[in-house]
Design an enzyme around this catalytic site. Structure first.
Site, short mmCIF file in Angstrom:
data_model
loop_
_atom_site.label_atom_id
_atom_site.label_comp_id
_atom_site.label_asym_id
_atom_site.label_seq_id
_atom_site.Cartn_x
_atom_site.Cartn_y
_atom_site.Cartn_z
N ALA A 73 0.87 -1.18 0.00
CA ALA A 73 0.00 0.00 0.00
C ALA A 73 0.90 1.23 0.00
O ALA A 73 2.06 1.16 0.41
CB ALA A 73 -0.87 0.00 1.24
N GLY A 129 0.67 -5.07 0.72
CA GLY A 129 -0.48 -5.15 -0.17
C GLY A 129 -0.12 -5.74 -1.53
O GLY A 129 -0.98 -6.30 -2.22
N GLU A 136 -0.26 -9.34 -1.00
CA GLU A 136 -1.69 -9.68 -0.87
C GLU A 136 -2.39 -9.66 -2.23
O GLU A 136 -3.23 -10.50 -2.52
CB GLU A 136 -2.36 -8.70 0.12
CG GLU A 136 -1.89 -8.96 1.55
CD GLU A 136 -2.27 -7.84 2.52
OE1 GLU A 136 -2.09 -6.66 2.17
OE2 GLU A 136 -2.74 -8.17 3.62
N GLU A 153 4.52 -5.25 7.11
CA GLU A 153 3.72 -4.25 7.83
C GLU A 153 4.15 -4.11 9.29
O GLU A 153 4.04 -3.04 9.88
CB GLU A 153 2.22 -4.63 7.78
CG GLU A 153 1.58 -4.49 6.41
CD GLU A 153 1.66 -5.74 5.56
OE1 GLU A 153 2.53 -6.60 5.83
OE2 GLU A 153 0.87 -5.87 4.61
N1 DAK Z 1 4.60 3.37 -0.41
C1 DAK Z 1 5.02 4.55 -0.93
N2 DAK Z 1 6.19 4.72 -1.55
C2 DAK Z 1 7.00 3.64 -1.68
C3 DAK Z 1 6.64 2.37 -1.17
C4 DAK Z 1 5.37 2.25 -0.52
N3 DAK Z 1 4.90 1.09 -0.05
N4 DAK Z 1 7.64 1.51 -1.44
C5 DAK Z 1 8.58 2.21 -2.09
N5 DAK Z 1 8.21 3.49 -2.24
C6 DAK Z 1 8.94 4.57 -2.88
C7 DAK Z 1 10.09 5.02 -2.02
O1 DAK Z 1 9.66 5.92 -1.04
C8 DAK Z 1 11.00 5.67 -3.06
O2 DAK Z 1 10.49 6.93 -3.36
P1 DAK Z 1 11.46 8.25 -3.44
O3 DAK Z 1 12.14 8.31 -2.12
O4 DAK Z 1 12.41 7.90 -4.57
O5 DAK Z 1 10.54 9.37 -3.74
C9 DAK Z 1 10.79 4.81 -4.27
O6 DAK Z 1 9.57 4.10 -4.07
C10 DAK Z 1 11.89 3.76 -4.44
O7 DAK Z 1 12.00 3.05 -3.23
P2 DAK Z 1 13.39 2.86 -2.45
O8 DAK Z 1 14.32 3.99 -2.74
O9 DAK Z 1 13.07 2.59 -1.03
O10 DAK Z 1 13.96 1.56 -3.18
P3 DAK Z 1 14.93 0.47 -2.57
O11 DAK Z 1 15.32 -0.39 -3.72
O12 DAK Z 1 16.02 1.10 -1.75
O13 DAK Z 1 14.04 -0.38 -1.56
C11 DAK Z 1 12.01 -1.55 -0.86
C12 DAK Z 1 12.95 -1.12 -2.04
C13 DAK Z 1 10.79 -2.22 -1.50
C14 DAK Z 1 12.75 -2.56 0.02
C15 DAK Z 1 11.64 -0.29 -0.03
O14 DAK Z 1 11.15 0.69 -0.94
C16 DAK Z 1 10.56 -0.59 0.99
O15 DAK Z 1 10.87 -1.15 2.05
N6 DAK Z 1 9.32 -0.18 0.70
C17 DAK Z 1 8.23 -0.29 1.64
C18 DAK Z 1 7.71 -1.71 1.66
C19 DAK Z 1 6.59 -1.87 2.67
O16 DAK Z 1 6.77 -1.61 3.88
N7 DAK Z 1 5.40 -2.32 2.23
C20 DAK Z 1 4.27 -2.50 3.06
C21 DAK Z 1 3.44 -1.23 3.11
S1 DAK Z 1 2.03 -1.40 4.20
C22 DAK Z 1 -5.60 -2.58 3.80
C23 DAK Z 1 -5.11 -3.05 2.62
C24 DAK Z 1 -3.74 -3.13 2.42
C25 DAK Z 1 -2.85 -2.73 3.38
C26 DAK Z 1 -3.36 -2.29 4.58
C27 DAK Z 1 -4.73 -2.21 4.79
N8 DAK Z 1 -6.99 -2.51 4.03
C28 DAK Z 1 -7.89 -2.85 2.94
C29 DAK Z 1 -7.54 -2.16 5.28
C30 DAK Z 1 -1.44 -2.82 3.10
C31 DAK Z 1 -0.47 -2.26 3.82
C32 DAK Z 1 0.89 -2.24 3.29
O17 DAK Z 1 1.20 -2.76 2.25
#
Ligand code: DAK
Length: 256
Positions: free
Chosen positions: A64, A107, A110, A130
């Site tokens: 997400a 997400g 998922e 998460e």
């Molecule tokens: N959201 C927003 N931006 C993101 C992102 C994300 N999930 N993942 C990556 N980006 C952005 C980064 O901020 C960066 O942007 P800039 O800084 O360049 O502006 C760009 O994408 C490139 O990312 P990185 O520079 O971080 O790239 P790396 O290769 O160094 O690292 C990475 C890749 C995938 C390991 C890292 O980006 C990362 O850890 N990303 C976050 C992954 C994460 O935590 N995902 C889970 C998010 S929570 C629901 C439904 C769904 C959900 C909840 C509720 N309901 C229906 C109630 C879901 C929740 C989630 O998924």
């Protein structure tokens, strides 16, 4: 017109490619809504038999959109428009094949698990990170992951937030095949085309029956299977399939 994804119509298969590279295909409301809308179009189009969904080489989807999530408080989450989009994705009745390269996180993992068949590039990473944000999976991650990989691995993934690689995902049963990354979409399309040549009603009911196995007891699942099997006796495609076998020719299924 969708802006954060592209759709290619390849005869009876639609290929949807998530296109938000600057955020690793993070599923913001717009992208999720466009995806749900395109699945609705595919659902309604009788010429479309199967949908393949993919992302980029670096990321299927990194979850997400965390920046968008940061703006939502409790009431905002209760009224989250993405819930409706997820429900529409869940309800898609035609086969959905995911071709996953790179990150499939949160997400994104998922979403991949909403697919009926997952094909992964050898560089794919599946994870539910998460917990690192002080939250937990919210789009089926605890339920579908446990069913896909078993309790111990699901617990480890969700509680540590650490991803697994494509081989581990295959060993655990989350994905059915691992390919070279450059061949993932091609392989997914080939599988989709194979399914597209089958009788659509049989495919639809078989998918529904298989999904029942995940969320019902054995007796109810077997009852559903028997009813679905019996229903297919009324289709022209069943008669065509059997006739083609007996006449030693390829069947021509029409969906009737
Ligand atoms: N959201 C927003 N931006 C993101 C992102 C994300 N999930 N993942 C990556 N980006 C952005 C980064 O901020 C960066 O942007 P800039 O800084 O360049 O502006 C760009 O994408 C490139 O990312 P990185 O520079 O971080 O790239 P790396 O290769 O160094 O690292 C990475 C890749 C995938 C390991 C890292 O980006 C990362 O850890 N990303 C976050 C992954 C994460 O935590 N995902 C889970 C998010 S929570 C629901 C439904 C769904 C959900 C909840 C509720 N309901 C229906 C109630 C879901 C929740 C989630 O998924």
């Amino acid at each position: 017109m969708p802006q954060l994804l592209t759709v290619e119509v390849l005869e009876q298969v639609r290929l949807i490619t998530l296109q938000r590279p600057e955020a690793l295909n993070a599923l913001n409301t717009q992208l999720l809504s466009e995806l749900a809308e395109q699945l609705g179009i595919a659902e309604a189009d009788s010429a479309t038999r199967v949908v393949v969904i993919t992302g980029s080489r670096k990321a299927f989807a990194a979850g997400a959109d965390i920046n968008e999530m940061a703006e939502r408080d409790l009431v905002g989450i209760l009224n989250d428009p993405r819930l409706a989009a997820w429900q529409r994705i869940t309800a898609f009745s035609k086969p959905l094949v995911a071709a996953v390269n790179g990150y499939a996180l949160g997400g994104g993992c998922e979403l991949a698990m909403h697919a009926d068949i997952l094909i992964a590039g050898s560089d794919a990473r599946f994870g539910q990170p998460e917990i690192n944000l002080g939250i937990m999976p919210g789009a089926g991650g605890t339920q579908r992951l446990l069913r896909a990989v078993g309790k111990s691995m699901a617990m480890q993934m969700v509680l540590t937030g650490e991803p697994i690689d494509a081989r581990q995902a295959q060993q655990a049963g989350l994905v059915s095949e691992v390919t070279e990354p450059e061949l993932t979409v091609e392989r997914a399309l080939a599988i989709a085309q194979r399914i597209a040549a089958k009788a659509p009603l049989a495919v639809r009911l078989a998918k529904e029956a298989l999904l029942k196995a995940q969320d019902t007891d054995l007796a109810s699942g077997l009852r559903f299977e028997r009813h679905a099997f019996t229903l297919l006796a009324g289709t022209q495609d069943r008669a065509e399939g059997i006739a083609a076998f007996q006449q030693k020719r390829q069947p021509r299924f029409t969906g009737a």
